[in-house]
Design an enzyme around this catalytic site. Structure first.
Site, short mmCIF file in Angstrom:
data_model
loop_
_atom_site.label_atom_id
_atom_site.label_comp_id
_atom_site.label_asym_id
_atom_site.label_seq_id
_atom_site.Cartn_x
_atom_site.Cartn_y
_atom_site.Cartn_z
N ARG A 129 0.81 -1.22 0.00
CA ARG A 129 0.00 0.00 0.00
C ARG A 129 0.84 1.27 0.00
NH1 ARG A 129 -3.77 -1.80 4.71
NH2 ARG A 129 -2.96 -3.91 4.50
N GLU A 174 0.95 -6.73 12.63
CA GLU A 174 -0.26 -6.91 13.46
C GLU A 174 -0.87 -8.28 13.24
OE1 GLU A 174 -3.59 -4.25 12.87
OE2 GLU A 174 -4.24 -4.50 14.93
O1 LIG Z 1 2.65 -1.83 11.79
P1 LIG Z 1 2.47 -3.24 11.32
O2 LIG Z 1 1.89 -4.14 12.38
O3 LIG Z 1 3.73 -3.79 10.75
O4 LIG Z 1 1.37 -3.23 10.17
C1 LIG Z 1 1.31 -2.27 9.17
C2 LIG Z 1 1.53 -2.86 7.81
O5 LIG Z 1 0.48 -3.82 7.52
C3 LIG Z 1 -0.10 -3.52 6.26
O6 LIG Z 1 0.57 -4.14 5.22
P2 LIG Z 1 0.46 -5.69 4.89
O7 LIG Z 1 1.71 -6.35 5.36
O8 LIG Z 1 -0.83 -6.21 5.39
O9 LIG Z 1 0.58 -5.73 3.34
P3 LIG Z 1 -0.20 -5.11 2.10
O10 LIG Z 1 0.20 -3.65 2.05
O11 LIG Z 1 0.39 -5.91 1.01
O12 LIG Z 1 -1.67 -5.28 2.29
C4 LIG Z 1 0.05 -2.03 6.14
O13 LIG Z 1 -0.05 -1.58 4.79
C5 LIG Z 1 1.41 -1.78 6.75
O14 LIG Z 1 2.46 -1.92 5.80
N1 LIG Z 2 -5.95 -2.68 11.29
C1 LIG Z 2 -5.38 -2.63 10.09
N2 LIG Z 2 -6.07 -2.14 9.03
C2 LIG Z 2 -5.48 -2.07 7.81
N3 LIG Z 2 -4.25 -2.49 7.56
C3 LIG Z 2 -3.54 -2.98 8.59
N4 LIG Z 2 -2.27 -3.47 8.65
C4 LIG Z 2 -2.05 -3.84 9.93
N5 LIG Z 2 -3.11 -3.62 10.69
C5 LIG Z 2 -4.06 -3.09 9.88
#
Ligand SMILES: O=P(O)(O)OC[C@H]1O[C@H](OP(=O)(O)OP(=O)(O)O)[C@H](O)[C@@H]1O
Ligand SMILES: Nc1ncnc2[nH]cnc12
Length: 221
Positions: free
Chosen positions: A108, A145
């Site tokens: 993202r 998370e």
């Molecule tokens: O602070 P954190 O606990 O590390 O979580 C945050 C991360 O989680 C999500 O990405 P995700 O890894 O789900 O990947 P995506 O962007 O491919 O959906 C979001 O876009 C952050 O990069």
């Molecule tokens: N609560 C949340 N919503 C969207 N993206 C996330 N990545 C990690 N935690 C998330």
């Protein structure tokens, strides 16, 4: 061109967005308190506008997670523009000039980083999930998370002493952002800070980061 020259992109007037490219080195840009107030006011207005497009889904992708979905912002050019402008203003507010590099996190962060880099006049560099990048890499495995993952960066994409800003959509536990920061440092880059759209403040992710953290929206969820 002198070091402190601010060049206004002629394209700005055509689409309503003011694009500032500062040629000042990252450490010399100074703003007056009036300028900072004006920037903050506009950033808050833009944020109040685009935040209406963010949707929340309980228990996704796992029970107990309130999922913050930013994708609807991109279905509306006016919300999309407000988001990018808010980021741009946030960067101006830091008063550190133009970052040499904007790093975006897979996936993202790729929605925001390249546009922002283009507007700021910075390079864009991706941090990718494992197995997606060719060449010599630095890698870090981290917890987030809802699971574990590995990030990679191309070693040569950041030069020693490059001033680097990391952008992503959201900080939850801070695991992803901390891993990205580690990668930047492994390449020899200097971290200016991190900018997120949303901070899940209860998870205290910012405590994992050792550079300044800026968030446009704080979520108590
Ligand atoms: O602070 P954190 O606990 O590390 O979580 C945050 C991360 O989680 C999500 O990405 P995700 O890894 O789900 O990947 P995506 O962007 O491919 O959906 C979001 O876009 C952050 O990069
Ligand atoms: N609560 C949340 N919503 C969207 N993206 C996330 N990545 C990690 N935690 C998330």
């Amino acid at each position: 061109m002198s070091n402190s020259t601010v060049v206004t992109d002629p394209a700005a007037d055509q689409n309503g967005s003011s694009r500032l490219k500062s040629d000042a080195p990252a450490s010399t840009s100074k703003l007056s308190s009036n300028e900072i107030e004006a920037i903050q006011r506009e950033r808050k207005e833009k944020t109040e506008y685009f935040r209406q497009a963010i949707s929340q889904t309980p228990d996704f992708p796992k029970p107990g997670i309130l999922f913050e979905d930013i994708f609807p912002i991109f279905t509306s050019p006016s919300h999309h523009e407000a988001l990018i402008r808010a980021y741009e203003l946030q960067i101006q507010e830091l008063g550190v000039g133009t970052p040499d590099v904007i790093v975006g996190l897979d996936a993202r962060g790729f929605l925001i980083g390249p546009t922002l880099a283009l507007r700021a006049g910075s390079k864009f560099v991706p941090v990718r999930k494992a197995g997606k990048l060719p060449g010599k890499l630095e890698t870090v495995t981290y917890e987030k998370e809802y699971g574990a993952d590995t990030f990679a960066i191309q070693t040569a994409s950041i030069k020693p002493s490059d001033k680097v800003l990391v952008v992503d959509d959201l900080i939850a536990t801070g695991g992803s952002a901390a891993a990205a920061g580690e990668l930047v440092k492994k390449c020899g880059g200097q971290l200016l800070g991190y900018v997120f759209i949303i901070e899940l403040v209860g998870l205290k992710g910012r405590d994992k980061l050792d550079a300044p953290v800026y968030t446009l929206i704080e979520s108590q969820a």
